[in-house]
Enzyme design. Structure first.
Site, PDB file in Angstrom:
ATOM      1  N   PRO A  31       1.163 -17.251   7.204  1.00 26.06           N
ATOM      2  CA  PRO A  31       1.582 -15.399   6.763  1.00 26.06           C
ATOM      3  C   PRO A  31       0.796 -14.613   6.048  1.00 26.06           C
ATOM      4  O   PRO A  31       1.383 -14.145   4.976  1.00 26.06           O
ATOM      5  CB  PRO A  31       2.706 -15.725   6.696  1.00 26.06           C
ATOM      6  CG  PRO A  31       3.314 -16.550   6.270  1.00 26.06           C
ATOM      7  CD  PRO A  31       2.490 -18.091   7.203  1.00 26.06           C
ATOM      8  N   GLU A  32      -0.011 -15.299   4.761  1.00 24.23           N
ATOM      9  CA  GLU A  32      -0.625 -15.572   3.623  1.00 24.23           C
ATOM     10  C   GLU A  32      -1.725 -14.079   3.887  1.00 24.23           C
ATOM     11  O   GLU A  32      -2.111 -14.737   4.921  1.00 24.23           O
ATOM     12  CB  GLU A  32      -1.252 -16.594   2.735  1.00 24.23           C
ATOM     13  CG  GLU A  32      -0.040 -17.143   2.611  1.00 24.23           C
ATOM     14  CD  GLU A  32       1.063 -17.027   1.331  1.00 24.23           C
ATOM     15  OE1 GLU A  32       1.100 -15.962   0.849  1.00 24.23           O
ATOM     16  OE2 GLU A  32       2.369 -17.281   1.167  1.00 24.23           O
ATOM     17  N   HIS A 241      -3.844   2.211  -5.309  1.00 22.22           N
ATOM     18  CA  HIS A 241      -3.954   0.730  -4.890  1.00 22.22           C
ATOM     19  C   HIS A 241      -1.825   0.837  -4.289  1.00 22.22           C
ATOM     20  O   HIS A 241      -1.178   0.358  -5.030  1.00 22.22           O
ATOM     21  CB  HIS A 241      -3.912  -0.838  -5.089  1.00 22.22           C
ATOM     22  CG  HIS A 241      -3.447  -1.154  -3.625  1.00 22.22           C
ATOM     23  ND1 HIS A 241      -3.250  -2.606  -3.880  1.00 22.22           N
ATOM     24  CD2 HIS A 241      -3.786  -1.565  -2.125  1.00 22.22           C
ATOM     25  CE1 HIS A 241      -3.009  -2.940  -2.971  1.00 22.22           C
ATOM     26  NE2 HIS A 241      -3.068  -2.265  -1.643  1.00 22.22           N
ATOM     27  N   ASP A 326     -12.310  -0.507   0.465  1.00 19.13           N
ATOM     28  CA  ASP A 326     -11.340   0.151  -0.078  1.00 19.13           C
ATOM     29  C   ASP A 326     -11.022   0.031  -1.387  1.00 19.13           C
ATOM     30  O   ASP A 326     -11.280   1.039  -2.624  1.00 19.13           O
ATOM     31  CB  ASP A 326      -9.758   0.050   0.740  1.00 19.13           C
ATOM     32  CG  ASP A 326      -9.531   1.374   1.509  1.00 19.13           C
ATOM     33  OD1 ASP A 326      -9.888   2.573   1.215  1.00 19.13           O
ATOM     34  OD2 ASP A 326      -8.245   0.771   2.337  1.00 19.13           O
ATOM     35  N   PHE A 344      -3.870  -8.333  -3.683  1.00 22.04           N
ATOM     36  CA  PHE A 344      -5.106  -7.091  -3.553  1.00 22.04           C
ATOM     37  C   PHE A 344      -5.429  -6.225  -4.508  1.00 22.04           C
ATOM     38  O   PHE A 344      -6.531  -5.853  -4.940  1.00 22.04           O
ATOM     39  CB  PHE A 344      -4.609  -5.746  -2.042  1.00 22.04           C
ATOM     40  CG  PHE A 344      -5.547  -5.122  -2.080  1.00 22.04           C
ATOM     41  CD1 PHE A 344      -5.219  -5.732  -0.263  1.00 22.04           C
ATOM     42  CD2 PHE A 344      -5.877  -3.614  -3.007  1.00 22.04           C
ATOM     43  CE1 PHE A 344      -7.149  -4.251   0.126  1.00 22.04           C
ATOM     44  CE2 PHE A 344      -6.931  -3.109  -1.711  1.00 22.04           C
ATOM     45  CZ  PHE A 344      -6.986  -3.239  -0.263  1.00 22.04           C
TER      46      PHE A 344
HETATM   47  C1  LIG Z   1       4.127 -10.393   0.222  1.00 20.09           C
HETATM   48  C2  LIG Z   1       3.218 -11.306  -0.044  1.00 20.09           C
HETATM   49  O1  LIG Z   1       2.049 -10.366   0.297  1.00 20.09           O
HETATM   50  C3  LIG Z   1       0.941 -11.165  -0.019  1.00 20.09           C
HETATM   51  O2  LIG Z   1       0.328  -9.353   0.104  1.00 20.09           O
HETATM   52  P1  LIG Z   1      -0.710  -8.792  -1.542  1.00 20.09           P
HETATM   53  O3  LIG Z   1      -0.498  -9.860  -2.051  1.00 20.09           O
HETATM   54  O4  LIG Z   1      -0.591  -7.291  -0.777  1.00 20.09           O
HETATM   55  O5  LIG Z   1      -2.732  -8.929  -0.707  1.00 20.09           O
HETATM   56  P2  LIG Z   1      -2.714  -9.542   0.300  1.00 20.09           P
HETATM   57  O6  LIG Z   1      -2.730 -11.146   0.236  1.00 20.09           O
HETATM   58  O7  LIG Z   1      -4.510  -9.065   0.891  1.00 20.09           O
HETATM   59  O8  LIG Z   1      -2.326  -9.045   2.056  1.00 20.09           O
HETATM   60  C4  LIG Z   1      -2.032  -8.071   2.080  1.00 20.09           C
HETATM   61  C5  LIG Z   1      -3.142  -7.113   3.352  1.00 20.09           C
HETATM   62  O9  LIG Z   1      -3.021  -6.146   3.810  1.00 20.09           O
HETATM   63  C6  LIG Z   1      -4.046  -4.865   4.019  1.00 20.09           C
HETATM   64  N1  LIG Z   1      -3.847  -3.990   3.059  1.00 20.09           N
HETATM   65  C7  LIG Z   1      -3.212  -3.840   1.922  1.00 20.09           C
HETATM   66  N2  LIG Z   1      -3.405  -3.324   0.970  1.00 20.09           N
HETATM   67  C8  LIG Z   1      -5.188  -2.239   1.642  1.00 20.09           C
HETATM   68  C9  LIG Z   1      -5.271  -1.021   1.407  1.00 20.09           C
HETATM   69  O10 LIG Z   1      -4.743  -0.461   0.148  1.00 20.09           O
HETATM   70  N3  LIG Z   1      -5.681  -1.154   2.077  1.00 20.09           N
HETATM   71  C10 LIG Z   1      -5.852  -1.111   2.966  1.00 20.09           C
HETATM   72  N4  LIG Z   1      -6.977  -1.118   3.910  1.00 20.09           N
HETATM   73  N5  LIG Z   1      -5.094  -2.961   3.619  1.00 20.09           N
HETATM   74  C11 LIG Z   1      -4.590  -2.909   3.129  1.00 20.09           C
HETATM   75  C12 LIG Z   1      -5.123  -6.090   4.235  1.00 20.09           C
HETATM   76  O11 LIG Z   1      -5.261  -6.459   5.191  1.00 20.09           O
HETATM   77  C13 LIG Z   1      -4.807  -6.944   3.214  1.00 20.09           C
HETATM   78  O12 LIG Z   1      -5.283  -8.388   2.899  1.00 20.09           O
HETATM   79  C14 LIG Z   1       0.605 -11.345   1.386  1.00 20.09           C
HETATM   80  O13 LIG Z   1      -0.838 -11.986   1.061  1.00 20.09           O
HETATM   81  C15 LIG Z   1       1.632 -12.684   1.660  1.00 20.09           C
HETATM   82  O14 LIG Z   1       0.980 -12.183   2.917  1.00 20.09           O
HETATM   83  C16 LIG Z   1       3.180 -11.647   1.301  1.00 20.09           C
HETATM   84  O15 LIG Z   1       3.153 -10.956   2.309  1.00 20.09           O
END
Ligand SMILES: C[C@@H]1O[C@H](OP(=O)(O)OP(=O)(O)OC[C@H]2O[C@@H](n3cnc4c(=O)[nH]c(N)nc43)[C@H](O)[C@@H]2O)[C@@H](O)[C@H](O)[C@@H]1O
Length: 383
Positions: A31-32, A241, A326, A344
């Site tokens: 799920p990451e 963000h 983004d 992110f």
């Molecule tokens: C709670 C945890 O949060 C973690 O998320 P977190 O660190 O924000 O960040 P990520 O690990 O990147 O996972 C969030 C995903 O959501 C989408 N996403 C989030 N914000 C944006 C945005 O501003 N623009 C776009 N285009 N896409 C976005 C994108 O695919 C991103 O890789 C997750 O990796 C874990 O699985 C878990 O859900």
């Protein structure tokens, strides 16, 4: 003479280097998301880069991007190579990495056999006798919960369960138990930690993670069109963000409502530079939430910008590329406000450190409506 089915030494096509090389590949808790995975990559890349200094012949296979939970578009045709998102030549300057398809091209049998798959697991109690120390131990029950990136020509000869905690470089102890192994895999690669966080080596690795050139040029075109800025550091827009989805549902104590978000952006801009009217919003929010946020910000005089890819752009860049665009647009803004504990957001903050922004314009976060708000950690660059 045929060597292990990899190549025929009499044939000119034989890659002698390949015969001597050994490979590590890893997988991450399914799920990451993308940006946590970027940090896991850094841990392995630094481990392999350090090994090269000891003349060891290990390479890191870049695990393809496969079926990410947050990527919903039908355009995502998995598995995807790293070159879709990163400049692989730049990665190779820091660490000995190869794409999986490069390895496939050297195996003539088309069957890729992993000698040993170590399924890493956390210890039940990380603080035994009140102390956290690096340790590992083979044994116990485990299942590999990944999917080998969707390939059905990859097989695993032996699976070993390992309880593990601590620095990633301790993985060499495990690897050295079976010196004949050529392909070693680790599942749950997120469990081993950085040997050192925030050191010069950490930042050298981070800097080598340049994005794919087409993504950079699309982001730069956007920044030029809407903010008329051609510099690394733009002075006329603020970026936010705004992480929603699972964060808005299950982290209510850390994230604001729409109205709360508007108030905080307005206050931040008043304090930073009241002449700024342009706001760029990066978000995974639903359309209805974004429309409401945009309306409320416009009502108080701001001009809101979002990057909305065309159909062709989505077909080309996919969800992962759109998210990177983004991030790049957020990175160049005069002032950035992120989401608490989102990786992110962390990756945008690192990018801004590399670009040379004053850290007061970078380490800012949205707070919950109740105002209880921990200051975000500052991970400042070391050159
Ligand atoms: C709670 C945890 O949060 C973690 O998320 P977190 O660190 O924000 O960040 P990520 O690990 O990147 O996972 C969030 C995903 O959501 C989408 N996403 C989030 N914000 C944006 C945005 O501003 N623009 C776009 N285009 N896409 C976005 C994108 O695919 C991103 O890789 C997750 O990796 C874990 O699985 C878990 O859900």
């Amino acid at each position: 003479e045929k060597q292990d089915g990899y190549c025929d030494l009499k044939e000119k096509t034989c890659d002698r280097d390949f015969l001597n090389e050994k490979f590590i590949i890893y997988d991450v808790n399914p799920p990451e998301g993308f940006n946590l995975r970027r940090d896991v990559y850094m841990r392995f890349a630094i481990m392999l880069s350090d090994a090269r200094q000891h003349n060891e012949n290990w390479k890191l296979i870049l695990p393809p991007w496969y079926s990410l939970y947050h990527w919903k578009a039908k355009q995502n045709d998995y598995p995807m190579p790293w070159s879709n998102f990163f400049d692989v030549k730049s990665l190779k300057k820091f660490a000995p990495v190869v794409e999986l398809h490069e390895v496939f091209s050297k195996i003539d049998s088309n069957i890729f056999k992993i000698d040993r798959l170590y399924v890493l697991q956390n210890y039940d109690d990380a603080f035994e006798n009140g102390e956290f120390r690096d340790k590992w131990e083979i044994g116990g029950d485990c299942d590999y919960d990944g999917s080998l990136w969707g390939y059905n020509n990859i097989t695993v000869k032996k699976t070993i369960c390992v309880k593990y905690q601590g620095r990633i470089s301790k993985l060499w102890e495990l690897i050295s138990l079976n010196p004949a192994d050529k392909f070693v895999m680790f599942a749950h690669g997120e469990i081993p930690l950085h040997d050192q966080y925030g050191t010069k080596t950490f930042w050298d690795c981070r800097k080598s993670m340049k994005f794919n050139k087409n993504l950079i040029s699309r982001a730069k075109k956007y920044i030029y069109k809407y903010f008329n800025c051609n510099n690394k550091i733009c002075n006329n827009y603020v970026s936010v963000h705004w992480r929603r989805q699972d964060f808005a549902r299950s982290r209510k104590k850390d994230v604001p409502s729409i109205g709360g978000t508007v108030k905080q952006i307005d206050n931040a801009i008043k304090n930073y530079n009241p002449h700024i009217v342009n706001i760029f919003i990066a978000s995974d929010g639903q359309n209805s939430e974004l429309i409401e946020l945009e309306k409320q910000l416009s009502d108080i005089g701001f001009k809101v910008h979002l990057y909305l890819p065309t159909q062709l752009e989505l077909d080309t860049f996919k969800d992962g590329g759109v998210a990177i665009i983004d991030q790049i647009i957020c990175s160049h803004a005069a002032y950035f406000i992120g989401t608490y504990e989102s990786t992110f957001t962390f990756r945008i903050q690192e990018e801004r450190e590399i670009l040379g922004f004053d850290s007061s314009t970078t380490f800012n976060r949205l707070c919950p409506d109740n105002g209880r708000c921990e200051v975000p950690s500052k991970w400042k660059i070391v050159n």
